[in-house]
Design an enzyme around this catalytic site. Structure first.
Site, PDB file in Angstrom:
ATOM      1  N   GLY A  55       0.824  -1.197   0.000  1.00  0.00           N
ATOM      2  CA  GLY A  55       0.000   0.000   0.000  1.00  0.00           C
ATOM      3  C   GLY A  55       0.861   1.251   0.000  1.00  0.00           C
ATOM      4  N   CYS A  82       5.316  -6.101   1.503  1.00  0.00           N
ATOM      5  CA  CYS A  82       5.659  -4.682   1.523  1.00  0.00           C
ATOM      6  C   CYS A  82       5.008  -3.995   2.737  1.00  0.00           C
ATOM      7  CB  CYS A  82       5.262  -4.016   0.208  1.00  0.00           C
ATOM      8  SG  CYS A  82       6.018  -2.390  -0.049  1.00  0.00           S
ATOM      9  N   TYR A  83       3.979  -3.164   2.525  1.00  0.00           N
ATOM     10  CA  TYR A  83       3.293  -2.545   3.662  1.00  0.00           C
ATOM     11  C   TYR A  83       2.796  -3.603   4.633  1.00  0.00           C
ATOM     12  CZ  TYR A  83      -0.170   0.148   6.308  1.00  0.00           C
ATOM     13  OH  TYR A  83      -0.897   0.738   7.324  1.00  0.00           O
ATOM     14  N   ASP A 225     -17.417 -12.396 -22.349  1.00  0.00           N
ATOM     15  CA  ASP A 225     -17.950 -12.429 -20.984  1.00  0.00           C
ATOM     16  C   ASP A 225     -19.466 -12.634 -20.959  1.00  0.00           C
ATOM     17  OD1 ASP A 225     -15.312 -11.684 -20.594  1.00  0.00           O
ATOM     18  OD2 ASP A 225     -15.835  -9.564 -20.517  1.00  0.00           O
TER      19      ASP A 225
END
Length: 511
Positions: A55, A82-83, A225
């Site tokens: 983040g 990471c964060y 889709d």
């Protein structure tokens, strides 16, 4: 949440969706949740593992996204990225500081003293993006990997793994091996997310959600889709209860309305065609902002579906759409702190006046998963192999206001471009290719006369799931041929350029 899946908590990184994507590539279900998801909800879904994403925040900021991590580890093994690593360290008694002059961005090298798995090398090239570092690990944690600047790059504990780099990005060597080790060695998960299981899971969800006597209105776009959604619903509920509608919004490619409508009927779908070109062009008149164009198109689609539902003569309880996970992630961020990229016309719910509920069977799936489901359902390769085409159609391939003249220009140019791709055997090697009409004019010389006409950009990308993409390296001869044909055959264009931007930093579509 599928039994035995993984919960990915979103702390705001634009890469969070890649974590979920990589886990699915490993054959396990994964789902994104907001960083502050209720602990009881997480406990109820019984995940095999929990991953805390990266983040943009510092854990020391006043408004940083924080949560207790110990209760998470009581449910399942936790991995911080990471964060997520910094949060684990802070919450469990470690020391997190600013890196000051030794921040780590881009490629770096991790030296392992105790790799998480034997599949990982002792020295690993990784991709980093952080300003804070773990100065002191929490009690009981070991630093098992260090970066080039001797910062802690990996921490290990009985219930926690944490890394300061991003294993989910392709720039990190052996990133998938690390995620694989967490999934199968640390969490003891089993591969259970494949096309047969996904189909059975979705059919069960549809039958559980849609009442035994309910009828569904299914909006078709001509793309993969919505076609897969129509086939899924028809298999789950029966063809007679699924009323498909294919709308000519005036924003389709050359001959697409007639050709695709015939294809749908050939697939045995219960489909009707609706010509609403004038309504869409009227709603788009004068709109230049891409977000306003998307919202106007979405509004008219709803109106068309509502009027069509009244004409069908059945009480329609549900509206089905082919919304995919990337659509949801880019449109809104209902599950976390990541930033909205753009809105999609088929995301955001229904107006109350429609008196219908929304069913989106593919809402948690990626494009390649949708294709795998379609193949499992027996849909023809020609339908499944089509390049993605946005719901707003050519309206977002005209930069600026939309009018009939410019739509015809883009239609003709697109037809030349795609036909040349197919003739050269390149169409199936490319994820998506299209033309973009720019809001600029340039001087040219055509037929010994001065022209002052429009510029057309060509775009072609390769991708696996649409979340990241690279531009396709055409040979110059191909681009020369396409450019010559367009400038000679399409009136109003005197210059052609090629877009060589990857995603990120750009998006695949220009708007």
């Amino acid at each position: 949440m599928v039994e035995g899946g993984f919960a990915v908590l979103d702390f705001g990184s634009q890469l969070t969706q890649l974590i979920a994507r990589r886990l699915r590539e490993l054959g396990v279900y994964s789902e994104l949740f907001p960083f502050d998801a209720d602990i009881e909800k997480i406990r109820r879904i019984r995940p095999k593992g929990i991953i805390l994403s990266g983040g943009p925040s510092s854990v020391h900021e006043a408004d940083a996204p924080l949560r207790a991590v110990k209760p998470l580890a009581e449910i399942a093994p936790v991995m911080g990225i990471c964060y997520g690593m910094q949060l684990i360290a802070k919450e469990l008694g470690g020391v997190v500081e600013s890196a000051v002059t030794k921040r780590e961005y881009g490629l770096n090298q991790v030296t392992w003293t105790q790799p998480f798995s034997t599949d990982l090398p002792k020295v690993q090239r990784v991709w980093m993006s952080h300003g804070d570092i773990v100065k002191v690990p929490p009690p009981g944690f070991k630093v098992v990997g260090t970066s080039e600047t001797q910062h802690a790059a990996a921490l290990k504990h009985d219930r926690y793994w944490a890394v300061q780099f991003h294993p989910e990005v392709s720039h990190t060597e052996h990133g998938m091996d690390l995620l694989k080790a967490f999934v199968f060695e640390q969490c003891k998960a089993e591969r259970n997310w494949n096309a047969p299981n996904i189909v059975e899971h979705l059919l069960g969800e549809i039958r559980a959600k849609v009442g035994a006597e309910d009828h569904v209105l299914c909006g078709l776009s001509g793309g993969v889709d919505s076609t897969v959604v129509a086939a899924l619903l028809s298999k789950a509920l029966g063809v007679e209860r699924v009323h498909c509608v294919f709308v000519n919004n005036g924003l389709l490619r050359k001959n697409e309305y007639k050709d695709v409508l015939n294809d749908y009927r050939g697939l045995g779908l219960n489909v009707i065609g609706v010509n609403a070109e004038n309504a869409f062009l009227k709603a788009l008149a004068g709109l230049e902002d891409p977000e306003k164009k998307r919202k106007a198109i979405g509004h008219v689609f709803i109106e068309v579906f509502q009027k069509t539902a009244e004409k069908i003569g059945k009480e329609l309880d549900w509206l089905a759409q082919g919304t995919l996970y990337p659509d949801v992630i880019e449109s809104v961020s209902p599950r976390g702190a990541s930033v909205t990229i753009k809105s999609h016309h088929n995301v955001g719910g229904l107006p109350e006046k429609m008196n219908m509920k929304l069913v989106e069977p593919l809402r948690e799936l990626f494009k390649d998963e949708a294709r795998a489901i379609g193949e499992r359902l027996g849909l023809p390769k020609a339908n499944l192999g089509r390049h993605p085409f946005p719901g707003p159609g050519l309206a977002i391939r005209i930069m600026g206001a939309v009018n009939k003249e410019d739509l015809d220009i883009v239609r003709e140019a697109d037809d030349i471009y795609i036909s040349e791709l197919k003739s050269a055997g390149l169409y199936d090697r490319i994820w998506q290719a299209f033309c973009v009409l720019l809001p600029v004019r340039t001087v040219g010389v055509q037929g010994d006369a001065r022209t002052y006409d429009k510029v057309l950009a060509l775009r072609a990308v390769t991708s696996h799931d649409g979340m990241t993409a690279d531009w396709f390296p055409f040979e110059f001869g191909f681009l020369q041929k396409v450019s010559n044909r367009i400038t000679n055959e399409v009136k109003g264009v005197n210059r052609v350029v090629y877009d060589v931007t990857s995603k990120p930093p750009g998006t695949i579509e220009w708007e």
